[in-house]
Design a protein around this motif. Structure first.
Motif, mmCIF file in Angstrom:
data_model
loop_
_atom_site.group_PDB
_atom_site.id
_atom_site.type_symbol
_atom_site.label_atom_id
_atom_site.label_comp_id
_atom_site.label_asym_id
_atom_site.label_seq_id
_atom_site.Cartn_x
_atom_site.Cartn_y
_atom_site.Cartn_z
ATOM 1 N N SER A 111 -9.678 2.353 -2.223
ATOM 2 C CA SER A 111 -10.116 0.966 -2.450
ATOM 3 C C SER A 111 -10.090 0.584 -3.924
ATOM 4 C CB SER A 111 -11.518 0.752 -1.867
ATOM 5 O OG SER A 111 -11.487 0.876 -0.462
ATOM 6 N N ASP B 56 -8.142 -5.764 -4.460
ATOM 7 C CA ASP B 56 -8.108 -6.782 -3.405
ATOM 8 C C ASP B 56 -6.661 -7.122 -3.062
ATOM 9 O OD1 ASP B 56 -10.884 -6.907 -3.429
ATOM 10 O OD2 ASP B 56 -10.876 -8.366 -5.073
ATOM 11 N N THR B 57 -5.902 -6.088 -2.671
ATOM 12 C CA THR B 57 -4.483 -6.289 -2.404
ATOM 13 C C THR B 57 -4.272 -7.212 -1.212
ATOM 14 O OG1 THR B 57 -4.005 -4.105 -3.298
ATOM 15 C CG2 THR B 57 -2.304 -5.132 -1.949
ATOM 16 N N GLY B 58 -4.843 -6.846 -0.068
ATOM 17 C CA GLY B 58 -4.750 -7.689 1.121
ATOM 18 C C GLY B 58 -3.327 -8.047 1.505
#
Length: 386
Positions: free
Chosen positions: A44, A49-51
């Motif tokens: 993580s 905050d790849t998403g």
């Protein structure tokens, strides 16, 4: 589905390389599953905050897997345990033992390859450091050999005779649940072994260029080849920029460039240089800056060919690639129809090809990173010609 196993020396940036590889593949339109077995969630922070659509991550819970498997085994052996007056264990009191994380990772590898987590084009596995990873990948074949030696499958055919045999021998025969458990484990281990040895599975090695990284890489390459695992790419991580005026940094750059030159000459699959960003990579932009390529379409399994030289000098030669192997740390023992090969800290027991079982070992030598074992036909076993 293709499988890419990522490993390297401890602290070399394996998780970062695995995440960057998975991100590249997902951006190229491949449905990608990134698998990790670290007890701490290291993925993580790296991914941020790849998403990104098409990229799924899964972290293996070794403790939960240990509790589930032990309780299931306890249920299968319930009758025997009750006979001895054993007190049953409860899930809440179970603490994972050493090795539980590794076994959980193997099961997760099998499940992912079997589609348990959904349909994917690529599975990227963030493995432990190289020595532990090689032992882990060799474990299914080793355990299958142990189980089959201790509880041969053919013995199950005589289960109808067990009551009579128990009376004749005066000792109880192994219970059916024991053979069923052995069969269950053999089936599970065979499925994991099939994934590891598949032509669609390859290993990506990560190392930081330098003397320590070179030594660790040499050992890892030998161990992987011993178990027939091909290296798809070498990632030289944290490569420093060459244009520096700082004498201290210039010395490190020179050391890295010397190692990189050796790797380019010796490393068959190729070397990818991932630049040092001056910080720990975090998020999609940093991972993209490492420019790690998606894995090759085809893996390179390590072949162990048998060369027929009977017409020339009367020998068959078994070629076993062992790049980086040290002649002084090689061991070779024949046990019946098996060969025990030791290379440094690694050992493998492998069945002889059928043609070599009718031969005797006539000698062996290490030449250009390849162990060549000469076999002479045994006159007592070799087919006679008229």
């Amino acid at each position: 589905m293709r499988t890419l196993l990522v490993t390297g020396p401890g602290g070399c940036g394996r998780t970062t390389a695995a995440a960057a590889t998975a991100l590249t593949a997902a951006r190229a339109g491949q449905r990608t599953l990134l698998l990790s077995a670290d007890r701490e969630d290291t993925l993580s922070p790296v991914l941020g905050d790849t998403g990104l659509p098409g990229l799924t991550t899964h972290r293996v819970d070794g403790a939960a897997h240990f509790r589930h498997e032990l309780l299931a085994l306890q249920d299968r052996a319930g009758a025997a345990l009750d006979l001895f007056g054993a007190q049953r264990l409860e899930g809440e009191e179970l603490t994972a033992l050493p090795g539980a994380d590794e076994l959980a990772l193997l099961k997760a590898l099998r499940d992912a390859a079997g589609g348990a987590h959904g349909a994917y084009d690529l599975l990227v596995v963030d493995l432990p450091p190289a020595p532990q990873a090689i032992d882990l990948l060799a474990l299914p074949a080793q355990l299958r050999r142990y189980v089959r030696r201790l509880l041969p499958p053919e013995r199950q055919a005589a289960r109808a005779l067990r009551p009579m045999l128990a009376q004749l021998a005066g000792v109880p025969m192994p219970a059916q649940w024991l053979f069923e458990t052995a069969a269950h484990w053999d089936e599970h281990l065979a499925a994991v072994q099939a994934v590891i040895e598949a032509d669609t599975t390859a290993v990506r090695l990560v190392a930081e260029p330098g003397p320590a990284g070179a030594d660790a890489l040499r050992t890892a390459t030998t161990g992987l080849a011993l178990h027939g695992l091909g290296v798809e790419l070498l990632v030289a991580n944290r490569v420093l920029p060459q244009d520096t005026a700082d004498p201290w940094a210039a010395a490190l750059v020179a050391q890295q460039q010397k190692t990189l030159a050796e790797w380019r000459d010796d490393c068959v699959p190729g070397v990818h240089e991932a630049a040092h960003l001056g910080r720990d990579p975090r998020g999609a932009d940093d991972l993209a800056a490492l420019a790690l390529p998606a894995p090759a379409e085809e893996a390179r399994p390590v072949a162990w060919p048998v060369e027929d030289r009977l017409a020339d000098d009367g020998f068959l030669v078994w070629h076993i690639p062992l790049p980086g192997a040290d002649r002084d740390r090689l061991g070779l023992i024949r046990r019946g129809d098996e060969l025990v090969v030791t290379a440094g800290p690694f050992r493998r027991i492998v069945a002889l090809p059928s043609v070599l079982r009718r031969c005797t070992v006539a000698g062996a030598g290490l030449t250009e990173g390849e162990l060549r074992i000469r076999f002479a036909p045994d006159p007592e076993l070799w087919p006679r010609t008229r």
